[in-house]
Design a protein around this motif. Structure first.
Motif, PDB file in Angstrom:
ATOM      1  N   ALA A 212      -2.542   9.920   0.683  1.00 42.44           N
ATOM      2  CA  ALA A 212      -2.677   8.464   0.605  1.00 42.44           C
ATOM      3  C   ALA A 212      -3.477   8.065  -0.639  1.00 42.44           C
ATOM      4  O   ALA A 212      -3.149   7.073  -1.318  1.00 42.44           O
ATOM      5  CB  ALA A 212      -3.355   7.933   1.864  1.00 42.44           C
ATOM      6  N   ARG A 213      -4.504   8.841  -0.968  1.00 40.38           N
ATOM      7  CA  ARG A 213      -5.341   8.529  -2.138  1.00 40.38           C
ATOM      8  C   ARG A 213      -4.526   8.625  -3.430  1.00 40.38           C
ATOM      9  O   ARG A 213      -4.613   7.748  -4.307  1.00 40.38           O
ATOM     10  CB  ARG A 213      -6.542   9.476  -2.193  1.00 40.38           C
ATOM     11  N   TYR A 214      -3.755   9.670  -3.586  1.00 41.14           N
ATOM     12  CA  TYR A 214      -2.944   9.807  -4.795  1.00 41.14           C
ATOM     13  C   TYR A 214      -1.931   8.659  -4.907  1.00 41.14           C
ATOM     14  O   TYR A 214      -1.671   8.154  -6.003  1.00 41.14           O
ATOM     15  CB  TYR A 214      -2.207  11.149  -4.786  1.00 41.14           C
ATOM     16  N   SER A 215      -1.389   8.238  -3.788  1.00 38.91           N
ATOM     17  CA  SER A 215      -0.433   7.128  -3.793  1.00 38.91           C
ATOM     18  C   SER A 215      -1.135   5.807  -4.083  1.00 38.91           C
ATOM     19  O   SER A 215      -0.582   4.940  -4.773  1.00 38.91           O
ATOM     20  CB  SER A 215       0.297   7.062  -2.450  1.00 38.91           C
ATOM     21  N   VAL A 301      -7.526   7.793  14.424  1.00 38.03           N
ATOM     22  CA  VAL A 301      -8.868   7.532  13.897  1.00 38.03           C
ATOM     23  C   VAL A 301      -8.812   6.430  12.847  1.00 38.03           C
ATOM     24  O   VAL A 301      -9.777   5.697  12.637  1.00 38.03           O
ATOM     25  CB  VAL A 301      -9.484   8.827  13.303  1.00 38.03           C
ATOM     26  N   PHE A 302      -7.645   6.281  12.205  1.00 36.36           N
ATOM     27  CA  PHE A 302      -7.455   5.228  11.211  1.00 36.36           C
ATOM     28  C   PHE A 302      -6.982   3.945  11.893  1.00 36.36           C
ATOM     29  O   PHE A 302      -5.865   3.868  12.414  1.00 36.36           O
ATOM     30  CB  PHE A 302      -6.426   5.657  10.161  1.00 36.36           C
ATOM     31  N   ASN A 331      -2.026   3.105   7.659  1.00 33.31           N
ATOM     32  CA  ASN A 331      -3.309   3.152   8.361  1.00 33.31           C
ATOM     33  C   ASN A 331      -4.355   3.979   7.622  1.00 33.31           C
ATOM     34  O   ASN A 331      -5.538   3.627   7.593  1.00 33.31           O
ATOM     35  CB  ASN A 331      -3.109   3.697   9.778  1.00 33.31           C
ATOM     36  N   SER A 332      -3.936   5.092   7.015  1.00 33.36           N
ATOM     37  CA  SER A 332      -4.888   5.920   6.260  1.00 33.36           C
ATOM     38  C   SER A 332      -4.964   5.496   4.795  1.00 33.36           C
ATOM     39  O   SER A 332      -5.784   6.036   4.041  1.00 33.36           O
ATOM     40  CB  SER A 332      -4.493   7.403   6.353  1.00 33.36           C
TER      41      SER A 332
END
Length: 390
Positions: A212-215, A301-302, A331-332
């Motif tokens: 998700a971070r890279y995206s 959790v997200f 969500n994440s």
């Protein structure tokens, strides 16, 4: 006609009549069992939330959304569903198949969900609705990120000769049908470049926080957001025994669970949020749910999983409001957007029934993001109805 032939015909007739009676009794039994059996909200075997009975109104019936959601409800709540699914999975395993219930048994412990041919009618309706929506709100910046899934990015993990359709080709063809006023964010190359990293869970269909971070970085470039320093976040391990939806769906005997990590700002005072779960009438001061870590589906959790409408207020001092149309991949992803927008409005069209135009006006939306994974977007039947306010 010979007596023997008449007896044979009578015997066949009695057989067919008895079969018909038994079939009718079986249907009555099944219908009765479905009526008296209490609905479930979560499937332990499939590790996912089940469709619940939609609220009936004449408007929803006429627009078609009630019928679609009622069909999902009937399928999910069908009595004996887990039993029949389990039988199919065991038969697949006995036959030595490398695919079970749409899930490939890949290398290095990866379970990879197959990509089914898109529902062309649903995609066409969604794209038309998105283009019309962009024309209607031409002063609102609009972006789309439809992420390829593991079956497209981790091809080297798939069984040899796995019959996989080219997901990326469909993504590119649909991209060309978008209005030029909508910015398409292509994260395919970024995910491919980092495919050796832990960007997808091994037992679940979602991307990890790293994926998700890279995206997010690709979206940030398209939105011209302020660059995030490498040391802005610290990664915190919250679970190391997550057995996701694909382990349940496939029935494969998975020995090792996934690690679930969340990215928290290194400066604990950098971000404060108020998360309002509107329909549930619940407010919290965190994007995360520690309760989910004691449940089977740790991915919740997200943002506590999926909800019709979530409103997030942050301490970002830019007075910008982002509206997200999403599936669970978002969500994440959403935690990375908190520093960029004062308000984030999250709509899951699969559960949302309200007036979207009124919501945009009330929240003074300045930017819109469509954030899905390809499998969901290619078969979603609810987005167009929400955008068209049907």
């Amino acid at each position: 006609m010979k007596i023997r032939d008449r007896k044979k015909q009578n015997k066949q007739k009695r057989y067919y009549e008895a079969s018909a009676v038994l079939f009718i009794l079986f249907l009555i039994l099944i219908v009765g069992a479905n009526i008296i059996t209490k609905d479930r909200t979560f499937s332990e075997s499939e590790n996912r939330m089940l469709a619940t009975k939609p609220k009936f109104t004449i408007d929803r019936l006429l627009e078609g959304r009630f019928t679609s959601k009622f069909e999902d409800y009937v399928v999910d709540q069908f009595v004996g569903r887990d039993f029949f699914t389990d039988v199919k999975m065991k038969m697949d395993k006995l036959l030595g198949k490398k695919e079970s219930n749409g899930v490939f048994l890949g290398d290095d412990g990866y379970l990879i969900e197959n990509f089914a041919k898109p529902n062309e009618e649903a995609v066409s309706e969604n794209l038309q609705a998105i283009n019309n929506f962009a024309t209607k709100y031409k002063d609102v910046k609009q972006y789309m990120l439809i992420s390829p899934t593991a079956v497209s990015i981790l091809k080297d993990k798939l069984p040899m000769d796995a019959p996989v359709i080219d997901q990326e080709a469909y993504l590119q063809s649909y991209k060309e049908k978008l209005s030029q006023s909508i910015t398409f964010v292509d994260n395919y190359n970024t995910l491919k470049e980092h495919s050796k990293e832990n960007i997808f869970y091994k037992t679940d269909h979602h991307w990890t926080s790293i994926g998700a971070r890279y995206s997010y970085d690709e979206l940030a470039k398209a939105m011209e957001l302020k660059e995030t320093p490498d040391n802005y976040y610290e990664s915190i391990l919250v679970s190391d025994d997550f057995f996701g939806a694909l382990s349940s769906k496939s029935g494969y005997d998975v020995k090792e669970g996934d690690r679930v990590e969340v990215f928290i700002p290194s400066d604990k005072d950098a971000e404060t949020v108020v998360v309002n779960y509107v329909e549930e009438q619940e407010k919290t001061a965190t994007l995360y749910s520690s309760e989910a870590l004691s449940q089977k589906d740790n991915y919740e959790v997200f943002l506590k999983g999926n909800h019709p409408l979530v409103k997030i207020r942050t301490n970002a001092a830019n007075n910008k409001t982002l509206l997200i149309f999403k599936d669970s991949y978002a969500n994440s992803f959403i935690p990375f957007l908190v520093k960029d927008f004062s308000n984030i409005i999250v709509v899951d069209p699969r559960y949302y029934y309200e007036d979207i135009d009124k919501l945009i006006e009330q929240e003074e939306v300045s930017e819109v993001l469509y954030l899905y994974n390809a499998n969901t977007f290619f078969n979603d039947t609810s987005l167009s109805s929400v955008l068209n306010n049907e």
